[in-house]
Design a protein around this motif. Structure first.
Motif, mmCIF file in Angstrom:
data_model
loop_
_atom_site.group_PDB
_atom_site.id
_atom_site.type_symbol
_atom_site.label_atom_id
_atom_site.label_comp_id
_atom_site.label_asym_id
_atom_site.label_seq_id
_atom_site.Cartn_x
_atom_site.Cartn_y
_atom_site.Cartn_z
ATOM 1 N N GLY A 140 31.858 40.524 47.064
ATOM 2 C CA GLY A 140 31.813 39.070 47.149
ATOM 3 C C GLY A 140 30.952 38.616 48.310
ATOM 4 N N SER A 141 30.983 37.329 48.596
ATOM 5 C CA SER A 141 30.163 36.778 49.666
ATOM 6 C C SER A 141 30.600 37.267 51.038
ATOM 7 N N SER A 142 31.813 37.835 51.127
ATOM 8 C CA SER A 142 32.282 38.363 52.411
ATOM 9 C C SER A 142 31.697 39.734 52.700
ATOM 10 N N GLY A 143 31.088 40.369 51.686
ATOM 11 C CA GLY A 143 30.524 41.696 51.864
ATOM 12 C C GLY A 143 31.529 42.807 51.680
ATOM 13 N N LYS A 144 32.769 42.478 51.369
ATOM 14 C CA LYS A 144 33.799 43.495 51.170
ATOM 15 C C LYS A 144 33.627 44.167 49.816
ATOM 16 N N ILE A 145 33.596 45.493 49.817
ATOM 17 C CA ILE A 145 33.442 46.240 48.568
ATOM 18 C C ILE A 145 34.796 46.382 47.887
ATOM 19 N N ARG A 146 34.828 46.112 46.604
ATOM 20 C CA ARG A 146 36.012 46.377 45.802
ATOM 21 C C ARG A 146 35.550 46.816 44.418
ATOM 22 N N PHE A 147 36.468 47.338 43.646
ATOM 23 C CA PHE A 147 36.132 47.883 42.337
ATOM 24 C C PHE A 147 36.869 47.131 41.239
ATOM 25 N N ALA A 148 36.113 46.637 40.261
ATOM 26 C CA ALA A 148 36.710 46.034 39.077
ATOM 27 C C ALA A 148 37.145 47.156 38.133
ATOM 28 N N ILE A 149 38.378 47.066 37.638
ATOM 29 C CA ILE A 149 38.936 48.108 36.772
ATOM 30 C C ILE A 149 38.537 47.828 35.331
ATOM 31 N N ILE B 37 35.093 27.049 35.991
ATOM 32 C CA ILE B 37 34.901 27.840 34.782
ATOM 33 C C ILE B 37 36.094 28.777 34.619
ATOM 34 N N ALA B 38 36.715 28.761 33.443
ATOM 35 C CA ALA B 38 37.857 29.618 33.136
ATOM 36 C C ALA B 38 37.486 30.534 31.972
ATOM 37 N N VAL B 39 37.829 31.805 32.097
ATOM 38 C CA VAL B 39 37.354 32.808 31.148
ATOM 39 C C VAL B 39 38.494 33.630 30.587
ATOM 40 N N ASN B 40 38.412 33.915 29.305
ATOM 41 C CA ASN B 40 39.170 34.994 28.692
ATOM 42 C C ASN B 40 38.187 35.757 27.825
ATOM 43 N N ALA B 41 38.227 37.075 27.891
ATOM 44 C CA ALA B 41 37.273 37.869 27.146
ATOM 45 C C ALA B 41 37.830 39.257 26.888
ATOM 46 N N LYS B 42 37.422 39.830 25.776
ATOM 47 C CA LYS B 42 37.818 41.205 25.480
ATOM 48 C C LYS B 42 37.219 42.170 26.486
ATOM 49 N N SER B 43 36.179 41.729 27.175
ATOM 50 C CA SER B 43 35.515 42.577 28.165
ATOM 51 C C SER B 43 36.042 42.352 29.576
ATOM 52 N N LEU B 44 37.069 41.527 29.730
ATOM 53 C CA LEU B 44 37.569 41.184 31.065
ATOM 54 C C LEU B 44 38.230 42.382 31.725
ATOM 55 N N ALA B 45 37.893 42.602 32.986
ATOM 56 C CA ALA B 45 38.478 43.708 33.742
ATOM 57 C C ALA B 45 39.987 43.540 33.858
ATOM 58 N N LEU B 46 40.674 44.656 34.094
ATOM 59 C CA LEU B 46 42.127 44.625 34.252
ATOM 60 C C LEU B 46 42.539 44.111 35.615
ATOM 61 N N GLY B 47 41.642 44.172 36.575
ATOM 62 C CA GLY B 47 41.954 43.730 37.924
ATOM 63 C C GLY B 47 41.026 44.407 38.906
ATOM 64 N N TYR B 48 41.459 44.464 40.168
ATOM 65 C CA TYR B 48 40.699 45.142 41.208
ATOM 66 C C TYR B 48 41.503 46.339 41.696
ATOM 67 N N TYR B 49 40.854 47.499 41.740
ATOM 68 C CA TYR B 49 41.556 48.711 42.153
ATOM 69 C C TYR B 49 42.126 48.523 43.568
ATOM 70 N N PRO B 50 43.382 48.943 43.795
ATOM 71 C CA PRO B 50 44.271 49.651 42.868
ATOM 72 C C PRO B 50 45.228 48.742 42.110
ATOM 73 N N ASP B 51 44.992 47.433 42.154
ATOM 74 C CA ASP B 51 45.914 46.488 41.521
ATOM 75 C C ASP B 51 45.290 45.869 40.287
ATOM 76 N N LYS B 52 46.112 45.727 39.246
ATOM 77 C CA LYS B 52 45.691 44.880 38.146
ATOM 78 C C LYS B 52 45.764 43.446 38.643
ATOM 79 N N PHE B 53 45.245 42.506 37.845
ATOM 80 C CA PHE B 53 45.336 41.113 38.237
ATOM 81 C C PHE B 53 46.814 40.795 38.413
ATOM 82 N N GLY B 54 47.266 40.809 39.652
ATOM 83 C CA GLY B 54 48.695 40.726 39.912
ATOM 84 C C GLY B 54 49.094 39.449 40.607
ATOM 85 N N ASP B 55 50.384 39.332 40.830
ATOM 86 C CA ASP B 55 50.977 38.195 41.535
ATOM 87 C C ASP B 55 50.531 36.895 40.882
#
Length: 493
Positions: A144-153, A328-346
């Motif tokens: 993201g714009s903060s420069g923090k690396i994360r992984f989309a699942i 913009i709000a999205v739903n898609a069959k290609s949507l990631a499950l979340g960011y490792y190690p968490d699925k889109f949680g909380d």
């Protein structure tokens, strides 16, 4: 149709034509896959999937490693082989791999002392399986714009859903791709996925070579090529390359907003441009403008692809009508499950599960013909003197002057204005002055949108995916404006 079931990936590879990988030995990649697969499965426990980092710098090795790792049903992390020590530290703080594929990367990590310390940490603190984790997973890096690396699942299913939507939208059976973008990035791996799963052809060439006039031996009319705006700008500076680019079936353009003058030059050369909107989390584009619409003068992000649903919503979640700007709000069959190690949680998971969409930070609107138009990021919005300013618009205006090679717009806190519009830029040459820049944008932007602070830098702090680090920009700008020799351009009106 693209293969979207958990078919043995080795079977897919074995059915590809001998010339599917243009410019490289397609048979040799098969041999590398077999050899790598044997190495990965030699000591693998079927009950415990391995965690594999793919950090190959050579494209053929990267592709072979990906195919082999996918065949073992391991957790795959795509990694940038050019990450520096601090970036690798972020990654290893998230996850410790069982295997790292990438000879040069292994050597670099050993030299900076990472390998031994990581192995010791992994031995003393073994990783536990993530509960309810959908395996095997494919982790794609995003920053993201903060420069923090994360992984989309992602999974094989989410990636191939994106391919299917692309196929249906362009009404093609086979997709041929000419890739000049990094394979570890979503924009690169999806070009491979489109060609690989549809039995299309794939050509890979470093962008620098293309920029220097070294074209691949292909028939461009049969190929898609994906570029970011700065790459397109550089290629259009050479008329011969620009004319060659105009022969492509489609030139996909995304990754950042394109400015009107760049699009105008592309139309001048009759380049069949397709402006796109998407992200790592959606496995590439979910909206795309058809080339015919672009050549007719349309500058939007086009229509929504068949595998996705997009709505524009207010801050309260209400669906807005056409020409109303909202999130913009999205739903898609290609949507990631979340960011490792968490699925889109909380809260994210609650929102996604109950309302069936993921609300993004991007602002946009649909026009009366259902074309998606992107305004900018809500979090980047600058409020100065009670007026809203979106950096993308200001950046596009400044880039169109051709007086800068790079620019980013941020807001700095100000006791009188709330925030002041601040430009951090790289001048095109040493003769460029702030006065010249101000004059050049006078008829392009309303007065409240024009930067009041101008900060010159040698280069902007961008990560490996080209995204600017806005936290660092703030630090750079604050340091400069607080220096004794800085002269702000704030006036009384």
């Amino acid at each position: 149709m693209a293969i979207n079931v958990t078919t043995n990936i080795l079977d897919i590879a074995s059915r590809l034509p001998d010339n599917w990988l243009i410019g490289d030995d397609s048979c040799e990649i098969g041999r590398i896959v077999d050899r790598t697969f044997q190495q990965l499965t030699q000591n693998q426990s079927p009950q415990t999937p391995q965690t594999i980092f793919i950090a190959e710098s050579e494209p053929v090795q990267f592709i072979a490693s990906f195919i082999a790792a996918r065949a073992t049903k391991s957790q795959i992390f795509l990694c940038n082989p050019n990450w520096v020590k601090s970036e690798w530290q972020q990654v290893f703080n998230l996850v410790q791999p069982d295997i790292i594929l990438g000879k040069n990367t292994l050597q670099n990590l050993t030299e900076i002392g990472f390998i031994a310390s990581i192995l010791d940490r992994h031995k003393n603190n073994p990783q536990s399986p993530i509960p309810n984790y959908q395996l095997p997973s494919i982790m794609i890096p995003t920053g993201g714009s903060s420069g923090k690396i994360r992984f989309a699942i992602h999974t094989w299913e989410t990636l191939t859903a994106s391919v299917q939507g692309f196929q249906q939208y362009f009404e093609l059976e086979k997709i041929n791709s000419f890739c000049v973008l990094p394979l570890y990035h979503v924009s690169g791996i999806m070009q491979f996925m489109r060609s690989f799963t549809t039995a299309g052809k794939l050509a890979i060439k470093p962008f620098k070579e293309l920029e220097n006039g070294k074209k691949a031996h292909i028939e461009p009319e049969q190929f898609f090529i994906s570029l970011v705006p700065t790459q397109l700008q550089r290629l259009l500076q050479n008329p011969d390359t620009a004319n060659w680019l105009s022969r492509f079936h489609t030139v996909l353009l995304g990754g950042a907003p394109a400015w009107p003058e760049l699009l105008g030059t592309a139309r001048k050369y009759q380049i069949k441009l397709a402006l796109t909107y998407g992200m790592t989390e959606t496995a590439s584009q979910i909206a795309t403008l058809k080339p015919a619409d672009f050549l007719a003068g349309n500058n939007s992000s086009g229509h929504i692809l068949p595998h996705a649903q997009v709505t524009i919503r207010s801050s309260k979640g209400e669906i807005l009508c056409c020409n109303q700007v909202g999130n913009i709000a999205v739903n898609a069959k290609s949507l990631a499950l979340g960011y490792y190690p968490d699925k889109f949680g909380d809260s994210l998971r609650d929102s996604f599960a109950s309302r069936k969409y993921l609300q993004l930070d991007d602002l946009g609107f649909f026009d009366e013909n259902n074309y998606l138009n992107i305004v900018g990021r809500n979090s980047d919005k600058i409020i100065t003197g009670g007026e809203n300013v979106f950096p993308a618009e200001v950046e596009a205006a400044i880039k169109s002057t051709n007086l800068v090679t790079d620019v980013s717009i941020i807001g700095l806190l100000d006791k009188d204005w709330g925030q002041v519009v601040t430009a951090i830029y790289v001048p095109a040459n040493s003769a460029v002055t702030i006065t010249a820049l101000q004059a050049a944008i006078e008829d392009k932007l309303s007065k409240f949108k024009r930067p009041k602070n101008w900060v010159v830098v040698e280069q902007l702090p961008r990560n490996s995916q080209g995204k600017v680090n806005r936290e660092q920009l703030q630090e750079i700008a604050l340091k400069m404006v607080r220096s004794e020799d800085f002269s702000p351009l704030i006036d009384a009106d």
